[in-house]
Write an enzyme that holds these catalytic residues in place. Structure first.
Site, PDB file in Angstrom:
ATOM      1  N   LEU A 145       0.830  -1.210   0.000  1.00 35.04           N
ATOM      2  CA  LEU A 145       0.000   0.000   0.000  1.00 35.04           C
ATOM      3  C   LEU A 145       0.864   1.260   0.000  1.00 35.04           C
ATOM      4  CD1 LEU A 145      -2.825  -1.052   2.517  1.00 35.04           C
ATOM      5  CD2 LEU A 145      -2.925  -1.037   0.027  1.00 35.04           C
ATOM      6  N   SER A 146       2.188   1.078  -0.038  1.00 35.95           N
ATOM      7  CA  SER A 146       3.088   2.242  -0.021  1.00 35.95           C
ATOM      8  C   SER A 146       2.811   3.232  -1.150  1.00 35.95           C
ATOM      9  CB  SER A 146       4.551   1.790  -0.103  1.00 35.95           C
ATOM     10  OG  SER A 146       4.906   1.169   1.088  1.00 35.95           O
TER      11      SER A 146
ATOM     12  N   GLY B 128      13.677 -12.812   9.257  1.00 30.42           N
ATOM     13  CA  GLY B 128      13.918 -12.187   7.961  1.00 30.42           C
ATOM     14  C   GLY B 128      14.393 -10.754   8.149  1.00 30.42           C
TER      15      GLY B 128
ATOM     16  N   GLY C 220      10.043 -15.129  13.283  1.00 29.16           N
ATOM     17  CA  GLY C 220      10.635 -14.738  12.007  1.00 29.16           C
ATOM     18  C   GLY C 220      12.034 -14.174  12.177  1.00 29.16           C
TER      19      GLY C 220
ATOM     20  N   ASP D 255      12.113   1.398   9.778  1.00 26.62           N
ATOM     21  CA  ASP D 255      11.227   0.390  10.384  1.00 26.62           C
ATOM     22  C   ASP D 255      11.255   0.454  11.915  1.00 26.62           C
ATOM     23  OD1 ASP D 255      10.166  -0.807   8.098  1.00 26.62           O
ATOM     24  OD2 ASP D 255      11.859  -2.176   7.884  1.00 26.62           O
TER      25      ASP D 255
ATOM     26  N   TYR E 205      -0.119  -6.078   7.058  1.00 24.02           N
ATOM     27  CA  TYR E 205      -1.225  -5.111   7.011  1.00 24.02           C
ATOM     28  C   TYR E 205      -2.180  -5.386   5.858  1.00 24.02           C
ATOM     29  CZ  TYR E 205       1.679  -3.023   3.384  1.00 24.02           C
ATOM     30  OH  TYR E 205       2.426  -2.823   2.254  1.00 24.02           O
TER      31      TYR E 205
ATOM     32  N   LYS F 186      18.923 -19.161  10.932  1.00 21.62           N
ATOM     33  CA  LYS F 186      18.812 -17.705  10.714  1.00 21.62           C
ATOM     34  C   LYS F 186      18.570 -16.974  12.039  1.00 21.62           C
ATOM     35  CE  LYS F 186      16.475 -16.259   6.963  1.00 21.62           C
ATOM     36  NZ  LYS F 186      15.371 -16.404   5.963  1.00 21.62           N
TER      37      LYS F 186
ATOM     38  N   LYS G   8      15.558  -6.480   2.082  1.00 17.61           N
ATOM     39  CA  LYS G   8      16.020  -5.474   3.053  1.00 17.61           C
ATOM     40  C   LYS G   8      17.477  -5.643   3.469  1.00 17.61           C
ATOM     41  CE  LYS G   8      11.568  -4.181   4.821  1.00 17.61           C
ATOM     42  NZ  LYS G   8      10.683  -3.973   5.947  1.00 17.61           N
TER      43      LYS G   8
ATOM     44  N   ASN H 135      15.315  -0.092   4.558  1.00 16.97           N
ATOM     45  CA  ASN H 135      14.042   0.008   3.826  1.00 16.97           C
ATOM     46  C   ASN H 135      13.929   1.320   3.042  1.00 16.97           C
ATOM     47  OD1 ASN H 135      13.655   1.730   5.991  1.00 16.97           O
ATOM     48  ND2 ASN H 135      11.468   1.320   6.083  1.00 16.97           N
TER      49      ASN H 135
HETATM   50  P1  ATR Z   1      12.768 -10.391   4.597  1.00 21.07           P
HETATM   51  O1  ATR Z   1      14.168 -10.847   4.863  1.00 21.07           O
HETATM   52  O2  ATR Z   1      12.740  -9.244   3.651  1.00 21.07           O
HETATM   53  O3  ATR Z   1      11.920 -10.176   5.832  1.00 21.07           O
HETATM   54  P2  ATR Z   1      12.254 -13.047   4.147  1.00 21.07           P
HETATM   55  O4  ATR Z   1      13.666 -13.389   4.338  1.00 21.07           O
HETATM   56  O5  ATR Z   1      11.508 -13.717   3.034  1.00 21.07           O
HETATM   57  O6  ATR Z   1      12.048 -11.568   3.872  1.00 21.07           O
HETATM   58  O7  ATR Z   1      11.528 -13.290   5.555  1.00 21.07           O
HETATM   59  C1  ATR Z   1      10.345 -13.935   5.667  1.00 21.07           C
HETATM   60  C2  ATR Z   1      10.201 -14.591   7.044  1.00 21.07           C
HETATM   61  O8  ATR Z   1       8.980 -15.368   7.023  1.00 21.07           O
HETATM   62  C3  ATR Z   1      11.317 -15.565   7.383  1.00 21.07           C
HETATM   63  O9  ATR Z   1      11.488 -15.568   8.776  1.00 21.07           O
HETATM   64  C4  ATR Z   1      10.742 -16.895   6.903  1.00 21.07           C
HETATM   65  O10 ATR Z   1      11.266 -18.045   7.520  1.00 21.07           O
HETATM   66  P3  ATR Z   1      12.537 -18.797   6.890  1.00 21.07           P
HETATM   67  O11 ATR Z   1      13.725 -18.010   7.328  1.00 21.07           O
HETATM   68  O12 ATR Z   1      12.499 -20.159   7.458  1.00 21.07           O
HETATM   69  O13 ATR Z   1      12.342 -18.764   5.405  1.00 21.07           O
HETATM   70  C5  ATR Z   1       9.300 -16.730   7.314  1.00 21.07           C
HETATM   71  N1  ATR Z   1       8.428 -17.624   6.550  1.00 21.07           N
HETATM   72  C6  ATR Z   1       8.041 -17.483   5.262  1.00 21.07           C
HETATM   73  N2  ATR Z   1       7.236 -18.511   4.894  1.00 21.07           N
HETATM   74  C7  ATR Z   1       7.127 -19.318   5.978  1.00 21.07           C
HETATM   75  C8  ATR Z   1       6.429 -20.548   6.240  1.00 21.07           C
HETATM   76  N3  ATR Z   1       5.688 -21.135   5.291  1.00 21.07           N
HETATM   77  N4  ATR Z   1       6.530 -21.086   7.475  1.00 21.07           N
HETATM   78  C9  ATR Z   1       7.279 -20.484   8.431  1.00 21.07           C
HETATM   79  N5  ATR Z   1       7.958 -19.334   8.247  1.00 21.07           N
HETATM   80  C10 ATR Z   1       7.896 -18.752   7.040  1.00 21.07           C
END
Ligand code: ATR
Length: 293
Positions: free
Chosen positions: A19-20, A133, A131, A106, A222, A160, A69, A90
């Site tokens: 939505l940015s 990521g 998460g 962020d 969101y 990770k 990111k 970001n």
């Molecule tokens: P960004 O780094 O930009 O946040 P990303 O690396 O794709 O994007 O981060 C997505 C997050 O959602 C990660 O923590 C990812 O877990 P993995 O590190 O195991 O990939 C998590 N994620 C995405 N799909 C998932 C799923 N089906 N089940 C559990 N975690 C998931």
């Protein structure tokens, strides 16, 4: 295509949920800036091209979202402020010395959206962050900066999460992805920083069954606003917050930096303006949904 003096972009994959563009273009119109903000879905091997557009001033600034990111950092000259600490970017722009600068708004967005009392709100509290990521280090940084008691971090790919502990925050606790359900009863905050629940994305395949009645559930997603988890916890009278306010605050910070404006002085009642924009963005997302059905 409209020809404007300035062009801004958000890059990511997927990008159709973002939505940015609606947020930025709304404020571009409000401030009567001769500019446009567009979304671009890019592959990893196309990032260089976007960066070149910034260097040769075809673009005046970019926002970066999932999953780039961290990836974007190798293309930049310098990181500033929280981007340096969280190693997550970001917002990018070219400074007067022609250096590509990476910023992180962020952490600011998280604080503005979710923290009402900086000193007391998180003091002595337990937070589970899901998460590892690009946005997770920003969430952890914001929690730590605001005196959280303990942080529990869990990620499907455990390495990770361990990497975040090793590299940035040595005193967080790593939890196996399969064990998150069993620790939920001790949590004051559960924060979803994964892409689970994102429109057209995967869903959580479990539910938290035991939790404190005072738990707060925060979802950084969101779109949709009401993820399955938000619905689930609201039905159980648990306080829930979605990611729309954070999106607005992080985006407005980028807007201020790129356009050298100050929203607080432009809007005497900024909070009210932000509430109106929140409503506008939600209506826009609903409208797009209905149109696509
Ligand atoms: P960004 O780094 O930009 O946040 P990303 O690396 O794709 O994007 O981060 C997505 C997050 O959602 C990660 O923590 C990812 O877990 P993995 O590190 O195991 O990939 C998590 N994620 C995405 N799909 C998932 C799923 N089906 N089940 C559990 N975690 C998931």
């Amino acid at each position: 295509m409209i020809k404007t003096k300035k062009e801004f972009a958000v890059i990511g994959k997927p990008i159709s949920h973002s939505l940015s563009p609606f947020l930025h273009n709304h404020f571009i119109v409000d401030f009567e800036i001769d500019a446009i903000y567009r979304p671009y879905e890019v592959e990893e091997n196309e990032i260089k091209e976007v960066i070149n557009s910034l260097k040769n001033k075809e673009l005046n600034g970019i926002n970066v979202t999932v999953p780039y990111k961290k990836k974007i950092i190798e293309f930049l000259d310098e990181l500033e402020g929280d981007a340096k600490i969280a190693e997550s970017v970001n917002t990018v722009y070219l400074n007067k010395k022609n250096k590509l600068i990476g910023l992180n708004t962020d952490v600011y967005g998280f604080e503005k959206a979710f923290i009402s009392d900086k000193k007391k709100q998180f003091f002595g509290k337990n937070a589970l962050v899901l998460g590892a990521g690009g946005v997770s280090t920003s969430v952890i940084l914001a929690l730590k900066r605001n005196n959280i008691g303990s942080i529990y971090l869990s990620n499907r790919t455990k390495s990770k999460a361990e990497n975040i502990k090793k590299k940035y925050f040595s005193n967080i606790n790593i939890v196996e992805w399969n064990d998150v359900k069993s620790i939920s009863k001790d949590m004051d905050y559960i924060i979803n920083a994964t892409s689970l629940g994102l429109k057209n994305g995967n869903k959580f395949d479990f539910y938290f069954e035991e939790f404190k009645p005072t738990l707060s559930y925060i979802d950084l997603i969101y779109n949709p606003r009401k993820t399955e988890f938000i619905k689930y916890f609201s039905e159980k009278n648990i306080k829930t917050q979605d990611g729309l306010k954070m999106l607005i605050y992080q985006g407005l910070k980028s807007f201020e930096i790129w356009n050298n404006v100050d929203l607080n002085s432009a809007y005497p009642e900024l909070e009210k303006k932000i509430e109106a924009v929140e409503y506008l963005l939600e209506s826009t997302a609903n409208y797009i949904d209905t149109r696509n059905k």
